[in-house]
Design a protein around this motif. Structure first.
Motif, PDB file in Angstrom:
ATOM      1  N   GLU A 109     -15.630  14.155   5.068  1.00 20.37           N
ATOM      2  CA  GLU A 109     -16.866  13.378   5.234  1.00 20.37           C
ATOM      3  C   GLU A 109     -17.685  13.376   3.941  1.00 20.37           C
ATOM      4  OE1 GLU A 109     -19.117  10.788   6.810  1.00 20.37           O
ATOM      5  OE2 GLU A 109     -17.585  11.654   8.111  1.00 20.37           O
ATOM      6  N   ALA A 110     -17.768  14.543   3.262  1.00 23.99           N
ATOM      7  CA  ALA A 110     -18.516  14.611   2.004  1.00 23.99           C
ATOM      8  C   ALA A 110     -17.799  13.808   0.909  1.00 23.99           C
ATOM      9  CB  ALA A 110     -18.677  16.066   1.568  1.00 23.99           C
ATOM     10  N   ALA A 111     -16.470  13.779   0.967  1.00 22.37           N
ATOM     11  CA  ALA A 111     -15.708  12.988  -0.004  1.00 22.37           C
ATOM     12  C   ALA A 111     -16.017  11.499   0.164  1.00 22.37           C
ATOM     13  CB  ALA A 111     -14.210  13.239   0.181  1.00 22.37           C
ATOM     14  N   ARG A 112     -16.151  11.101   1.419  1.00 21.70           N
ATOM     15  CA  ARG A 112     -16.461   9.689   1.678  1.00 21.70           C
ATOM     16  C   ARG A 112     -17.851   9.335   1.150  1.00 21.70           C
ATOM     17  NH1 ARG A 112     -16.563   6.073   7.195  1.00 21.70           N
ATOM     18  NH2 ARG A 112     -16.415   4.130   6.016  1.00 21.70           N
ATOM     19  N   VAL A 113     -18.818  10.243   1.386  1.00 18.75           N
ATOM     20  CA  VAL A 113     -20.183  10.017   0.882  1.00 18.75           C
ATOM     21  C   VAL A 113     -20.173   9.967  -0.649  1.00 18.75           C
ATOM     22  CG1 VAL A 113     -22.491  11.053   0.692  1.00 18.75           C
ATOM     23  CG2 VAL A 113     -21.295  11.047   2.898  1.00 18.75           C
ATOM     24  N   ASP A 121     -15.523   3.542  -1.571  1.00 22.01           N
ATOM     25  CA  ASP A 121     -15.241   4.319  -0.364  1.00 22.01           C
ATOM     26  C   ASP A 121     -13.936   5.069  -0.633  1.00 22.01           C
ATOM     27  OD1 ASP A 121     -15.293   5.369   2.210  1.00 22.01           O
ATOM     28  OD2 ASP A 121     -15.870   3.450   3.103  1.00 22.01           O
ATOM     29  N   LEU A 122     -13.528   5.915   0.296  1.00 29.02           N
ATOM     30  CA  LEU A 122     -12.218   6.555   0.149  1.00 29.02           C
ATOM     31  C   LEU A 122     -11.137   5.472   0.157  1.00 29.02           C
ATOM     32  CD1 LEU A 122     -12.581   9.721   2.438  1.00 29.02           C
ATOM     33  CD2 LEU A 122     -12.191   9.710  -0.037  1.00 29.02           C
ATOM     34  N   ALA A 123     -10.066   5.707  -0.586  1.00 28.43           N
ATOM     35  CA  ALA A 123      -9.031   4.690  -0.785  1.00 28.43           C
ATOM     36  C   ALA A 123      -8.242   4.418   0.489  1.00 28.43           C
ATOM     37  CB  ALA A 123      -8.080   5.137  -1.898  1.00 28.43           C
ATOM     38  N   VAL A 124      -7.915   3.132   0.672  1.00 27.36           N
ATOM     39  CA  VAL A 124      -7.030   2.727   1.771  1.00 27.36           C
ATOM     40  C   VAL A 124      -5.865   1.950   1.162  1.00 27.36           C
ATOM     41  CG1 VAL A 124      -8.986   2.605   3.357  1.00 27.36           C
ATOM     42  CG2 VAL A 124      -8.205   0.531   2.210  1.00 27.36           C
ATOM     43  N   PHE A 125      -4.741   1.913   1.888  1.00 23.23           N
ATOM     44  CA  PHE A 125      -3.533   1.247   1.360  1.00 23.23           C
ATOM     45  C   PHE A 125      -3.051   0.226   2.381  1.00 23.23           C
ATOM     46  CE2 PHE A 125      -3.454   5.883   0.419  1.00 23.23           C
ATOM     47  CZ  PHE A 125      -4.004   5.798  -0.853  1.00 23.23           C
ATOM     48  N   ARG A 126      -3.251  -1.010   2.055  1.00 23.67           N
ATOM     49  CA  ARG A 126      -2.941  -2.058   3.035  1.00 23.67           C
ATOM     50  C   ARG A 126      -1.454  -2.351   3.131  1.00 23.67           C
ATOM     51  NH1 ARG A 126      -7.289  -6.096   0.594  1.00 23.67           N
ATOM     52  NH2 ARG A 126      -6.303  -5.180  -1.222  1.00 23.67           N
ATOM     53  N   ASP A 127      -0.716  -1.993   2.077  1.00 23.41           N
ATOM     54  CA  ASP A 127       0.741  -2.209   2.144  1.00 23.41           C
ATOM     55  C   ASP A 127       1.435  -1.197   1.226  1.00 23.41           C
ATOM     56  OD1 ASP A 127       0.694  -3.221  -0.551  1.00 23.41           O
ATOM     57  OD2 ASP A 127       0.069  -5.160   0.245  1.00 23.41           O
ATOM     58  N   ALA A 128       2.766  -1.228   1.251  1.00 21.72           N
ATOM     59  CA  ALA A 128       3.567  -0.253   0.503  1.00 21.72           C
ATOM     60  C   ALA A 128       3.337  -0.359  -1.002  1.00 21.72           C
ATOM     61  CB  ALA A 128       5.048  -0.447   0.819  1.00 21.72           C
ATOM     62  N   VAL A 151      -7.889  10.667   1.406  1.00 29.26           N
ATOM     63  CA  VAL A 151      -7.885   9.197   1.398  1.00 29.26           C
ATOM     64  C   VAL A 151      -8.591   8.714   2.674  1.00 29.26           C
ATOM     65  CG1 VAL A 151      -5.817   9.008  -0.021  1.00 29.26           C
ATOM     66  CG2 VAL A 151      -5.593   9.103   2.486  1.00 29.26           C
ATOM     67  N   GLY A 152      -8.838   7.388   2.730  1.00 29.48           N
ATOM     68  CA  GLY A 152      -9.714   6.856   3.773  1.00 29.48           C
ATOM     69  C   GLY A 152      -9.064   6.558   5.100  1.00 29.48           C
ATOM     70  N   GLY A 153      -8.456   7.585   5.738  1.00 34.24           N
ATOM     71  CA  GLY A 153      -7.882   7.392   7.075  1.00 34.24           C
ATOM     72  C   GLY A 153      -8.266   8.536   7.991  1.00 34.24           C
ATOM     73  N   THR A 154      -8.489   8.242   9.285  1.00 33.13           N
ATOM     74  CA  THR A 154      -8.892   9.299  10.232  1.00 33.13           C
ATOM     75  C   THR A 154      -8.558   8.891  11.674  1.00 33.13           C
ATOM     76  OG1 THR A 154     -10.769  10.632  10.995  1.00 33.13           O
ATOM     77  CG2 THR A 154     -11.227   8.349  10.424  1.00 33.13           C
ATOM     78  N   ASP A 155      -8.399   9.916  12.531  1.00 27.44           N
ATOM     79  CA  ASP A 155      -8.294   9.650  13.981  1.00 27.44           C
ATOM     80  C   ASP A 155      -9.351  10.479  14.710  1.00 27.44           C
ATOM     81  OD1 ASP A 155      -7.192  12.221  13.840  1.00 27.44           O
ATOM     82  OD2 ASP A 155      -5.669  11.803  15.379  1.00 27.44           O
ATOM     83  N   TRP A 162      -5.027   6.290  14.512  1.00 29.69           N
ATOM     84  CA  TRP A 162      -5.382   6.385  13.087  1.00 29.69           C
ATOM     85  C   TRP A 162      -5.841   5.036  12.543  1.00 29.69           C
ATOM     86  CZ3 TRP A 162      -5.632  10.708  10.036  1.00 29.69           C
ATOM     87  CH2 TRP A 162      -5.187  11.889  10.621  1.00 29.69           C
ATOM     88  N   ARG A 163      -7.012   5.102  11.910  1.00 27.30           N
ATOM     89  CA  ARG A 163      -7.571   3.873  11.323  1.00 27.30           C
ATOM     90  C   ARG A 163      -8.058   4.145   9.904  1.00 27.30           C
ATOM     91  NH1 ARG A 163      -8.470  -0.344  14.589  1.00 27.30           N
ATOM     92  NH2 ARG A 163      -8.374  -0.016  16.848  1.00 27.30           N
ATOM     93  N   TRP A 164      -7.947   3.111   9.098  1.00 25.15           N
ATOM     94  CA  TRP A 164      -8.560   3.176   7.774  1.00 25.15           C
ATOM     95  C   TRP A 164     -10.075   3.085   7.924  1.00 25.15           C
ATOM     96  CZ3 TRP A 164      -5.357   4.974   4.489  1.00 25.15           C
ATOM     97  CH2 TRP A 164      -4.044   4.520   4.360  1.00 25.15           C
ATOM     98  N   VAL A 165     -10.805   3.557   6.911  1.00 25.23           N
ATOM     99  CA  VAL A 165     -12.275   3.441   6.942  1.00 25.23           C
ATOM    100  C   VAL A 165     -12.712   1.975   6.888  1.00 25.23           C
ATOM    101  CG1 VAL A 165     -12.773   5.719   5.985  1.00 25.23           C
ATOM    102  CG2 VAL A 165     -12.364   3.782   4.423  1.00 25.23           C
ATOM    103  N   SER A 166     -11.797   1.080   6.494  1.00 24.32           N
ATOM    104  CA  SER A 166     -12.090  -0.354   6.480  1.00 24.32           C
ATOM    105  C   SER A 166     -12.019  -0.948   7.885  1.00 24.32           C
ATOM    106  CB  SER A 166     -11.094  -1.077   5.565  1.00 24.32           C
ATOM    107  OG  SER A 166      -9.760  -0.802   5.987  1.00 24.32           O
TER     108      SER A 166
END
Ligand SMILES: [Ca+2]
Length: 225
Positions: A109-113, A121-128, A151-155, A162-166
């Motif tokens: 959470e602090a990393a995201r802030v 924001d924390l990094a997300v990866f939409r594809d390979a 990285v920007g994923g959490t459940d 599991w979802r990206w922060v996006s």
């Protein structure tokens, strides 16, 4: 009086003589067909000069237009070819900007802030491909291979979802998630609710304890991305 009369007669006689000898016609001939031809030639010459001037103006205009077109092409190329620069410590990776904050070890959470404070924001990866680009950058950045990275994923909201922060669903399986003790991640259940790149497993994604002090991988998207 005699003198005046004499002069009058001399002038009259001269005028009569001039008329008789066609003196005027000789020196001021009437317009001939060839004179009309000369006028036509003059007009044609003038037209030719004007056309030359127009052609020169056209060439100058064409040159200016070519310059403008070149500038616009350069601008377009610089914009679309990835020359758009990333801010601060961010590095361009594929179509996005990433920054691995190696001096910062904080909870998920602090990393995201932290990343949001940098404008991302924390990094997300939409594809390979995005994932591969990010791994290349992370592997080239860390000195200690075991360094874990948030990285920007959490459940956290719903276990197993599991979802990206996006807001998008996170992909499962290869090539994103790694294995731990020969078990495919995520496998930590409710104790592991935050996504981390796990160094010992080639920085593939593992589900980690959200309070662990890992390094933030921040992302800022490019304007045209
Ligand atoms: Ca979980």
């Amino acid at each position: 009086m005699r003198v005046v009369v004499s002069i009058f007669w001399m002038v009259a006689a001269t005028a009569w003589a001039l008329e008789e000898n066609n003196f005027f016609d000789e020196h001021f001939p009437p317009l001939q067909p060839n004179c009309t031809q000369s006028l036509t030639d003059l007009l044609l010459l003038r037209q030719e000069v004007l056309l030359k001037e127009l052609k020169q103006a056209e060439q100058v205009s064409a040159g200016v237009l070519r310059e403008i077109a070149d500038i616009l092409t350069d601008k377009k190329n610089s914009f679309t070819s990835g020359e758009v620069s990333c801010p601060g410590n961010f590095r361009k990776c594929g179509d996005t900007c990433l920054y691995l904050a190696l001096d910062t070890g904080v909870s998920w959470e602090a990393a995201r802030v932290f990343c949001q404070g940098l404008g991302g924001d924390l990094a997300v990866f939409r594809d390979a491909n995005e994932f591969a680009e990010a791994l290349k950058y992370v592997k080239s950045s860390v000195a200690v291979k075991g360094t874990p990275v948030w990285v920007g994923g959490t459940d956290r909201i719903e276990e197993g979802e599991w979802r990206w922060v996006s807001g998008e669903d996170m992909p499962r399986g290869t090539p994103f998630w790694g294995d731990y003790n020969y078990v495919r991640e995520p496998a930590e259940g409710t104790s592991g609710n935050c996504a981390a790149l796990y160094g010992p497993d080639g920085f593939l994604i593992h589900d980690g304890v959200c309070q662990n002090p890992y390094k933030p991988l921040c992302e800022i998207k490019l304007i045209n991305n």
